[in-house]
Design a protein around this motif. Structure first.
Motif, PDB file in Angstrom:
ATOM      1  N   ARG A  57       0.827  -1.201   0.000  1.00 37.20           N
ATOM      2  CA  ARG A  57       0.000   0.000   0.000  1.00 37.20           C
ATOM      3  C   ARG A  57       0.867   1.259   0.000  1.00 37.20           C
ATOM      4  N   ILE A  58       0.322   2.321  -0.605  1.00 40.32           N
ATOM      5  CA  ILE A  58       0.990   3.615  -0.663  1.00 40.32           C
ATOM      6  C   ILE A  58       0.318   4.548   0.342  1.00 40.32           C
ATOM      7  N   PHE A  59       1.121   5.154   1.204  1.00 43.60           N
ATOM      8  CA  PHE A  59       0.589   6.069   2.213  1.00 43.60           C
ATOM      9  C   PHE A  59       1.117   7.478   1.943  1.00 43.60           C
ATOM     10  N   LEU A  60       0.205   8.432   1.835  1.00 44.16           N
ATOM     11  CA  LEU A  60       0.581   9.819   1.615  1.00 44.16           C
ATOM     12  C   LEU A  60       0.031  10.669   2.750  1.00 44.16           C
ATOM     13  N   SER A  61       0.842  11.593   3.219  1.00 43.07           N
ATOM     14  CA  SER A  61       0.367  12.540   4.217  1.00 43.07           C
ATOM     15  C   SER A  61      -0.617  13.502   3.559  1.00 43.07           C
ATOM     16  N   THR A  62      -1.383  14.193   4.383  1.00 42.48           N
ATOM     17  CA  THR A  62      -2.365  15.149   3.858  1.00 42.48           C
ATOM     18  C   THR A  62      -1.675  16.225   3.026  1.00 42.48           C
ATOM     19  N   PHE A  63      -0.544  16.728   3.512  1.00 39.44           N
ATOM     20  CA  PHE A  63       0.195  17.766   2.787  1.00 39.44           C
ATOM     21  C   PHE A  63       0.645  17.263   1.420  1.00 39.44           C
ATOM     22  N   THR A  64       1.247  16.082   1.371  1.00 45.21           N
ATOM     23  CA  THR A  64       1.749  15.536   0.109  1.00 45.21           C
ATOM     24  C   THR A  64       0.615  15.310  -0.878  1.00 45.21           C
ATOM     25  N   PHE A  65      -0.469  14.705  -0.418  1.00 39.15           N
ATOM     26  CA  PHE A  65      -1.591  14.387  -1.308  1.00 39.15           C
ATOM     27  C   PHE A  65      -2.193  15.638  -1.926  1.00 39.15           C
ATOM     28  N   SER A  78      -0.979  18.730  -2.106  1.00 44.11           N
ATOM     29  CA  SER A  78      -0.020  19.495  -2.912  1.00 44.11           C
ATOM     30  C   SER A  78       0.088  18.907  -4.312  1.00 44.11           C
ATOM     31  N   LEU A  79       0.271  17.591  -4.383  1.00 46.03           N
ATOM     32  CA  LEU A  79       0.399  16.937  -5.679  1.00 46.03           C
ATOM     33  C   LEU A  79      -0.895  17.021  -6.479  1.00 46.03           C
ATOM     34  N   ALA A  80      -2.035  16.871  -5.810  1.00 44.58           N
ATOM     35  CA  ALA A  80      -3.328  16.907  -6.501  1.00 44.58           C
ATOM     36  C   ALA A  80      -3.586  18.281  -7.107  1.00 44.58           C
ATOM     37  N   ILE A  81      -3.339  19.340  -6.350  1.00 42.07           N
ATOM     38  CA  ILE A  81      -3.588  20.696  -6.842  1.00 42.07           C
ATOM     39  C   ILE A  81      -2.671  21.031  -8.016  1.00 42.07           C
ATOM     40  N   ILE A  82      -1.392  20.658  -7.896  1.00 43.72           N
ATOM     41  CA  ILE A  82      -0.438  20.904  -8.987  1.00 43.72           C
ATOM     42  C   ILE A  82      -0.848  20.133 -10.231  1.00 43.72           C
ATOM     43  N   ALA A  83      -1.274  18.876 -10.058  1.00 41.76           N
ATOM     44  CA  ALA A  83      -1.683  18.051 -11.207  1.00 41.76           C
ATOM     45  C   ALA A  83      -2.900  18.645 -11.902  1.00 41.76           C
ATOM     46  N   GLY A  94       0.791  29.416 -10.967  1.00 44.91           N
ATOM     47  CA  GLY A  94       1.392  28.090 -11.088  1.00 44.91           C
ATOM     48  C   GLY A  94       2.768  28.023 -10.465  1.00 44.91           C
ATOM     49  N   PHE A  95       3.541  29.099 -10.620  1.00 44.99           N
ATOM     50  CA  PHE A  95       4.880  29.137 -10.031  1.00 44.99           C
ATOM     51  C   PHE A  95       4.793  29.029  -8.507  1.00 44.99           C
ATOM     52  N   ILE A  96       3.836  29.718  -7.916  1.00 39.86           N
ATOM     53  CA  ILE A  96       3.651  29.642  -6.462  1.00 39.86           C
ATOM     54  C   ILE A  96       3.197  28.250  -6.046  1.00 39.86           C
ATOM     55  N   PRO A 108       5.096  24.303  -1.877  1.00 40.98           N
ATOM     56  CA  PRO A 108       5.337  22.946  -1.361  1.00 40.98           C
ATOM     57  C   PRO A 108       6.812  22.554  -1.379  1.00 40.98           C
ATOM     58  N   THR A 109       7.533  22.976  -2.427  1.00 45.80           N
ATOM     59  CA  THR A 109       8.956  22.638  -2.509  1.00 45.80           C
ATOM     60  C   THR A 109       9.736  23.263  -1.364  1.00 45.80           C
ATOM     61  N   LEU A 110       9.454  24.521  -1.060  1.00 48.98           N
ATOM     62  CA  LEU A 110      10.140  25.195   0.040  1.00 48.98           C
ATOM     63  C   LEU A 110       9.739  24.605   1.394  1.00 48.98           C
ATOM     64  N   VAL A 111       8.488  24.193   1.532  1.00 46.22           N
ATOM     65  CA  VAL A 111       8.056  23.544   2.775  1.00 46.22           C
ATOM     66  C   VAL A 111       8.837  22.250   2.989  1.00 46.22           C
ATOM     67  N   VAL A 112       8.973  21.462   1.903  1.00 43.01           N
ATOM     68  CA  VAL A 112       9.745  20.217   1.988  1.00 43.01           C
ATOM     69  C   VAL A 112      11.198  20.519   2.324  1.00 43.01           C
ATOM     70  N   LEU A 113      11.778  21.495   1.622  1.00 45.31           N
ATOM     71  CA  LEU A 113      13.189  21.841   1.832  1.00 45.31           C
ATOM     72  C   LEU A 113      13.446  22.251   3.283  1.00 45.31           C
ATOM     73  N   PHE A 114      12.700  23.211   3.774  1.00 44.65           N
ATOM     74  CA  PHE A 114      12.940  23.706   5.128  1.00 44.65           C
ATOM     75  C   PHE A 114      12.528  22.678   6.177  1.00 44.65           C
ATOM     76  N   GLY A 115      11.484  21.896   5.876  1.00 46.37           N
ATOM     77  CA  GLY A 115      11.080  20.853   6.805  1.00 46.37           C
ATOM     78  C   GLY A 115      12.160  19.815   7.019  1.00 46.37           C
ATOM     79  N   LEU A 116      12.882  19.469   5.951  1.00 44.33           N
ATOM     80  CA  LEU A 116      13.945  18.467   6.059  1.00 44.33           C
ATOM     81  C   LEU A 116      15.199  19.028   6.718  1.00 44.33           C
ATOM     82  N   ILE A 117      15.670  20.185   6.246  1.00 42.83           N
ATOM     83  CA  ILE A 117      16.936  20.686   6.783  1.00 42.83           C
ATOM     84  C   ILE A 117      16.771  21.210   8.205  1.00 42.83           C
ATOM     85  N   TRP A 118      15.534  21.583   8.603  1.00 45.26           N
ATOM     86  CA  TRP A 118      15.315  22.085   9.958  1.00 45.26           C
ATOM     87  C   TRP A 118      15.399  20.977  11.000  1.00 45.26           C
ATOM     88  N   THR A 119      15.399  19.732  10.547  1.00 49.83           N
ATOM     89  CA  THR A 119      15.554  18.634  11.510  1.00 49.83           C
ATOM     90  C   THR A 119      16.945  18.643  12.144  1.00 49.83           C
TER      91      THR A 119
END
Length: 421
Positions: free
Chosen positions: A47-55, A57-62, A338-340, A345-356
């Motif tokens: 099974r594939i599990f996606l967080s609410t943020f990931t789902f 973000s990807l859905a709106i961009i698609a 579209g650029f935003i 989401p990309t910046l959220v992922v970036l800062f979320g990871l490096i802030w750990t």
């Protein structure tokens, strides 16, 4: 089911190594492996599990991308080619990496990425030695699909595989700095990757790698003293930086003229694509692209001119809407809205990871993914590295790492709530 999972693990390992080491090549084999992985994963009930943020973000961009493509397809612009890159490819990577994270530990994925870096380094160093006449042709030559240019003062590697070093080098550096894996594996891996990084002749690669490492070291300084681990990490980084400084100082003292020539050569290579080219006033190719794309973006500033719609200046007849000025092209094609949608989401992922890095139990894998993402985002400013199927692994490995981090955090919150209840 256990047999299916073992086969999937092998197929995943081969697929990811091919994507990282041979971008834009061996595509039929990759497609075959994808079908095998998807079919067996379905049969094995993975099974594939996606967080609410990931789902979301990807859905709106698609949805936005599909609307953009459909609208301009009515005006006669191509649809299928861009549907694959902007719709199908992200979905494929989300599924593939999700399956990988279900079947592999984070350490196993880290080893796979580093082994890819070692392979890229070895075959490129072998090609350089052959081109220089230091060693004869050997069986490893058949594995090399790039070409080597040996010029006065520098070597230039033209190989799609080295673009993966945008992510791999900062990733490997963090792995070594935090001793995430065995030093007997990490030290030679880093030495090989650094060696081929210096030999690539790639300006964007040098700058992006250095900037990502500097960000990591500066952020690491802020955490000094919180734990004994952070103090030890600071000491190791300080010792390594001091040794490098002494080495460079010694080289400069011994051969100032050579260092000056090298510095001047590097400066010329780092700037010649962006600045005026002499008295004729001709502008570097990237600067001219930026001017055209920004000017035409103003024709449709909110919704964009269309993903499939080329600007007045063409970079490639085969892929007419691809430009070295990657972010300017996205703004021109997708508009500010579209650029935003991409940037936030990309910046959220970036800062979320490096802030750990600021957490006492900071996960080295997440930090390494964040620094790798930072590097490729910097590099993409001047080249469309993220505009191809294979290169998107450098975006979606961090995206799915952030997704897993959110899922784990949510699970811990639920567990803590159940215990307190």
């Amino acid at each position: 089911m256990r047999l299916f999972k073992k086969i999937i693990q092998i197929a995943l390992s081969v697929l990811l190594l091919l994507i990282i080491c041979y971008p834009a090549q061996l595509q039929p084999l990759k497609v075959g492996l994808l079908f095998l992985i998807f079919a067996l994963s379905f049969l094995a009930g993975i099974r594939i599990f996606l967080s609410t943020f990931t789902f979301f973000s990807l859905a709106i961009i698609a949805i936005y991308n599909f609307s953009n493509l459909f609208k301009f397809s009515l005006a006669g612009y191509p649809f299928a080619q861009f549907l694959n890159l902007f719709m199908a490819t992200p979905l494929i990577f989300v599924i593939v990496i999700s399956i990988a994270m279900r079947l592999f530990s984070q350490k196993s994925i880290a080893k796979l990425i580093l082994w890819a870096g070692i392979y890229i380094s070895i075959i490129n160093i072998n090609a350089i030695l052959i081109q220089s006449g230091w060693i004869p042709q050997n069986p490893m030559t058949a594995l090399y699909t790039g070409r080597i240019g040996i010029h006065q003062g520098y070597v230039q590697i033209v190989d799609y595989g080295v673009y993966s070093l945008f992510f791999i080098f900062p990733f490997a550096f963090v792995m070594l700095s935090r001793r995430y894996l065995s030093l007997f594996f990490l030290i030679p891996a880093n030495l090989l990757i650094v060696a081929v990084l210096l030999l690539t002749g790639r300006r964007a690669l040098w700058l992006a790698s250095v900037m990502a490492i500097l960000v990591y070291l500066i952020m690491g300084l802020v955490t000094v003293g919180r734990t004994s681990t952070s103090r030890a990490l600071f000491v190791r980084n300080l010792a390594g930086g001091s040794l490098l400084t002494l080495l460079l100082s010694f080289m400069a003292f011994r051969n100032t003229q050579t260092i000056t020539k090298i510095s001047n050569g590097l400066y010329a290579r780092l700037t010649d694509a962006f600045i005026d080219k002499g008295s004729g006033g001709s502008v570097g190719i990237r600067a001219s692209q930026e001017q055209v794309l920004l000017t035409q973006w103003l024709d449709a500033p909110i919704w964009g001119n269309g993903i499939a719609v080329p600007a007045r200046l063409l970079r490639s007849q085969e892929f007419t809407s691809a430009y070295e000025a990657f972010y300017h092209a996205l703004l021109y094609q997708l508009g500010l809205f579209g650029f935003i949608l991409y940037a936030v989401p990309t910046l959220v992922v970036l800062f979320g990871l490096i802030w750990t890095i600021f957490r006492r139990d900071g996960n080295a894998y997440y930090i390494a993914c964040g620094m790798g993402l930072l590097s490729i985002l910097i590099g993409s400013y001047s080249n469309p590295y993220l505009g191809t199927f294979d290169a998107l692994w450098m975006l979606f490995i961090p995206v799915m790492a952030f997704n897993q981090m959110n899922l784990d955090r949510r699970a811990n919150q639920l567990e803590a709530g159940a215990e307190s209840g």
